[in-house]
Design an enzyme around this catalytic site. Structure first.
Site, PDB file in Angstrom:
ATOM      1  N   HIS A   1       0.806  -1.211   0.000  1.00  0.00           N
ATOM      2  CA  HIS A   1       0.000   0.000   0.000  1.00  0.00           C
ATOM      3  C   HIS A   1       0.846   1.271   0.000  1.00  0.00           C
ATOM      4  O   HIS A   1       0.321   2.382  -0.075  1.00  0.00           O
ATOM      5  CB  HIS A   1      -0.918  -0.023   1.229  1.00  0.00           C
ATOM      6  CG  HIS A   1      -2.174   0.740   1.060  1.00  0.00           C
ATOM      7  ND1 HIS A   1      -2.587   1.712   1.943  1.00  0.00           N
ATOM      8  CD2 HIS A   1      -3.133   0.680   0.104  1.00  0.00           C
ATOM      9  CE1 HIS A   1      -3.735   2.208   1.545  1.00  0.00           C
ATOM     10  NE2 HIS A   1      -4.097   1.609   0.425  1.00  0.00           N
TER      11      HIS A   1
ATOM     12  N   HIS B   1      -8.735  10.806  -0.547  1.00  0.00           N
ATOM     13  CA  HIS B   1      -7.976   9.566  -0.555  1.00  0.00           C
ATOM     14  C   HIS B   1      -6.753   9.725   0.347  1.00  0.00           C
ATOM     15  O   HIS B   1      -6.092   8.766   0.698  1.00  0.00           O
ATOM     16  CB  HIS B   1      -7.553   9.179  -1.972  1.00  0.00           C
ATOM     17  CG  HIS B   1      -7.023   7.785  -2.071  1.00  0.00           C
ATOM     18  ND1 HIS B   1      -5.679   7.512  -2.100  1.00  0.00           N
ATOM     19  CD2 HIS B   1      -7.653   6.587  -2.104  1.00  0.00           C
ATOM     20  CE1 HIS B   1      -5.494   6.197  -2.176  1.00  0.00           C
ATOM     21  NE2 HIS B   1      -6.672   5.619  -2.173  1.00  0.00           N
TER      22      HIS B   1
ATOM     23  N   LYS C   1       3.087   4.333  -1.196  1.00  0.00           N
ATOM     24  CA  LYS C   1       3.073   5.173  -2.381  1.00  0.00           C
ATOM     25  C   LYS C   1       4.250   6.136  -2.283  1.00  0.00           C
ATOM     26  O   LYS C   1       4.201   7.120  -1.543  1.00  0.00           O
ATOM     27  CB  LYS C   1       1.743   5.924  -2.470  1.00  0.00           C
ATOM     28  CG  LYS C   1       0.536   4.993  -2.696  1.00  0.00           C
ATOM     29  CD  LYS C   1      -0.647   5.476  -1.923  1.00  0.00           C
ATOM     30  CE  LYS C   1      -1.891   4.659  -2.198  1.00  0.00           C
ATOM     31  NZ  LYS C   1      -1.811   3.271  -1.769  1.00  0.00           N
TER      32      LYS C   1
ATOM     33  N   LYS D   1      -4.793  10.301   3.857  1.00  0.00           N
ATOM     34  CA  LYS D   1      -5.000   9.856   5.227  1.00  0.00           C
ATOM     35  C   LYS D   1      -4.182  10.755   6.140  1.00  0.00           C
ATOM     36  O   LYS D   1      -2.966  10.902   5.952  1.00  0.00           O
ATOM     37  CB  LYS D   1      -4.566   8.404   5.429  1.00  0.00           C
ATOM     38  CG  LYS D   1      -5.447   7.379   4.726  1.00  0.00           C
ATOM     39  CD  LYS D   1      -5.042   7.163   3.315  1.00  0.00           C
ATOM     40  CE  LYS D   1      -5.860   6.059   2.662  1.00  0.00           C
ATOM     41  NZ  LYS D   1      -5.710   6.041   1.196  1.00  0.00           N
TER      42      LYS D   1
END
Length: 576
Positions: free
Chosen positions: A193, A451, A195, A453
């Site tokens: 996950h 999107h 990025k 967090k």
């Protein structure tokens, strides 16, 4: 492109007519690719999309548009000040949905924003490592600067991406020598996950970019995203090599992949000067961990890393801090299954691990994982004098967004599909829910669902200043943050825990020398006048607005009846 990779279960997910119609609306927003002497392909070829698998907190890779690229307005060194005004350490990505109705959109939504082309479209870019969850190759490569010199790009993700035929086509059409690394995911429901980009340039400099977006159109055309950029880093001098914590932590993180090419990347980064980086790395990697012997310089991951970073920056709170009322916030786009059960009571990551962790200073042990249920968490709030906030879009937030229900495919929370889901919602989530979209103007981003967090804590001053801010890829799940392996609650000891996924983020700490001040647009930015203050760009209003009695959290699996989005469509819910 002629080759299309299987996008796993995400591509097979059924979407309602409303979602498909909204996606069709965005097909007309494609950017025509630049034509270069290296481009001999057909511009009508289809995209290559690939994504990792995931649990009920999966991210959807469905998309159908290409970002309309804007001019590069970002500072190349990504640090210090701009036009005499201090810059936020984290920045918003350019919101392409503002182009849909430019006369109605507040220009402030793109204040100090960056584009994908700002990061990979530089003429002097020579090689890049792209760590991500889902990648649309045609979309991504359309933003890479075309030049006679071939560029080398390595994609790192949880699924296969490049066949030999696709590699040849990428080289022929884009002048890019592409390769991919498939990450090992030993844990069930684990995902890659993270990025991140690591870019290398002609003048022997590099830049590290940690972000929240997948490399696909929906992330840039319909969702709010953020990034942190190191700025151009130079080679460290032999007389002052420097070993800041960030450098140590990112090298350790990369070594955890146990892949030769990523090990070589780590060794290369060890040669660069990172002494000017003043943020902390917060990472997760799959594995089993023990916090019993944690120290300032030990290698930690997941919630153990958050604990270590807060402790070594003296940011934990304790019993002596109860003269103020603090605010703690988690803003996520996916809320997963509870990590522990005791009869009908549930324990959730934010309420039962992260909040106790934050208020653990002066404890004779690390901290206690709270017993499942409502009472333990409420008692903890009273004891330590704080208010928990969970910012998660309600159904109206999605319906009223610039792209309507289309944007909801990237936001996940199953809260009514089983008794356990419903119990978690009622006990640990519902009492603390706040909207993404405020009823008053929010500098534009209230119409673009998140999107990004973000996790943060204030200084007991009703959000005037922030104690710390974490921008990360971590959602509210045990796979991301870690938890004991057994589902049944057995112990309050947080020392041993298991992580399933790769995650990455940066934590911005305050200190005695500077305060963190939340800013929402250029008008707020200019009010940050104290020389020691650091503005931090926040895409939602603080204090946030609580859910009303008739608001329901967004779930792609729920039916919202007569509620219509801005295109007049309703949402009947996806099938499992």
């Amino acid at each position: 492109m002629s080759a299309i990779m299987d996008s796993s279960s995400n591509q097979n997910r059924k979407r309602s007519e409303a979602s498909l119609r909204a996606a069709e609306h965005w097909r007309n927003k494609k950017r025509k690719p630049d034509i270069s002497e290296n481009d001999t392909g057909d511009s009508k070829d289809q995209a290559i999309i690939v994504a990792s698998s995931d649990d009920d907190a999966a991210e959807d890779s469905s998309s159908s548009s290409v970002e309309e690229v804007k001019p590069d307005k970002s500072d190349k060194d990504c640090s210090g000040t701009r036009d005499g005004v201090k810059k936020s350490p984290i920045q918003l990505f350019y919101d392409a949905s503002a182009d849909l109705e430019p006369e109605k959109m507040d220009k402030e939504r793109n204040y100090n924003a960056v584009t994908l082309s700002d990061m990979i479209g530089m003429p002097d870019l020579r090689s890049s490592f792209q760590f991500n969850f889902a990648i649309d190759l045609e979309f991504f490569l359309g933003h890479v600067h075309r030049s006679k010199e071939s560029k080398t790009i390595t994609f790192v993700l949880g699924s296969d991406l490049l066949s030999p035929e696709v590699k040849d086509e990428v080289q022929k059409r884009y002048g890019v020598d592409a390769s991919d690394i498939k990450v090992d995911l030993p844990k069930r429901f684990g995902t890659h996950h993270t990025k991140m980009m690591v870019n290398f340039y002609e003048n022997e400099t590099c830049e590290i970019i940690i972000m929240t977006c997948n490399l696909q159109p929906i992330d840039f055309s319909a969702l709010t995203q953020m990034c942190w950029r190191s700025g151009r880093l130079s080679r460290a001098s032999s007389s002052n090599p420097g070993k800041p914590r960030f450098k140590t932590d990112i090298i350790r993180y990369l070594k955890r992949y146990r892949k030769q090419k990523i090990n070589e990347l780590a060794d290369t980064l060890a040669e660069f000067d990172m002494s000017g980086i003043d943020v902390e790395l917060v990472a997760s990697v799959p594995g089993n961990f023990n916090l019993a012997r944690t120290a300032d310089d030990s290698e930690e991951y997941g919630y153990g890393k958050l604990y270590q970073v807060l402790k070594r920056n003296d940011l934990l709170l304790g019993n002596e801090d109860t003269d103020k009322e603090y605010n703690v916030l988690a803003q996520a786009t996916s809320i997963s299954y509870p990590f522990a059960l005791k009869e009908k009571n549930t324990a959730s990551v934010f309420s039962h691990i992260i909040c106790p962790l934050i208020f653990s200073r002066n404890s004779d042990r690390l901290f206690d994982v709270l017993e499942p249920g409502t009472k333990s968490f409420r008692d903890h709030q009273i004891k330590h004098s704080y208010n928990p906030h969970i910012i998660y879009p309600c159904a109206k937030d999605i319906a009223l967004s610039g792209t309507g229900f289309y944007s909801g495919q990237a936001i996940h929370f199953k809260y009514d599909t089983s008794a356990i889901h419903r119990n978690q919602f009622e006990q640990n989530i519902k009492p603390y829910l706040y909207k993404w979209r405020a009823s008053h103007k929010n500098a534009g981003r209230e119409e673009t669902p998140p999107h990004v967090k973000l996790y943060m804590c204030d200084n007991g001053d009703n959000w005037k200043t922030l104690r710390w801010v974490l921008m990360a890829s971590h959602n509210l799940s045990k796979q991301a943050w870690g938890a004991r392996r057994e589902l049944r609650y057995r112990s309050a000891d947080p020392s041993t825990y298991e992580i399933s996924s790769y995650e990455l983020g940066v934590l911005i700490p305050s200190s005695s020398d500077h305060k963190l001040v939340p800013v929402f647009d250029s008008r707020h930015q200019r009010k940050v006048t104290d020389q020691g203050d650091v503005p931090v760009r926040i895409p939602f209003i603080l204090p946030p607005e609580r859910y009303s009695s008739d608001d329901k959290p967004w779930s792609a699996y729920s039916n919202y009846g007569s509620l219509k989005d801005k295109f007049g469509h309703t949402w009947e819910g996806l099938t499992n």
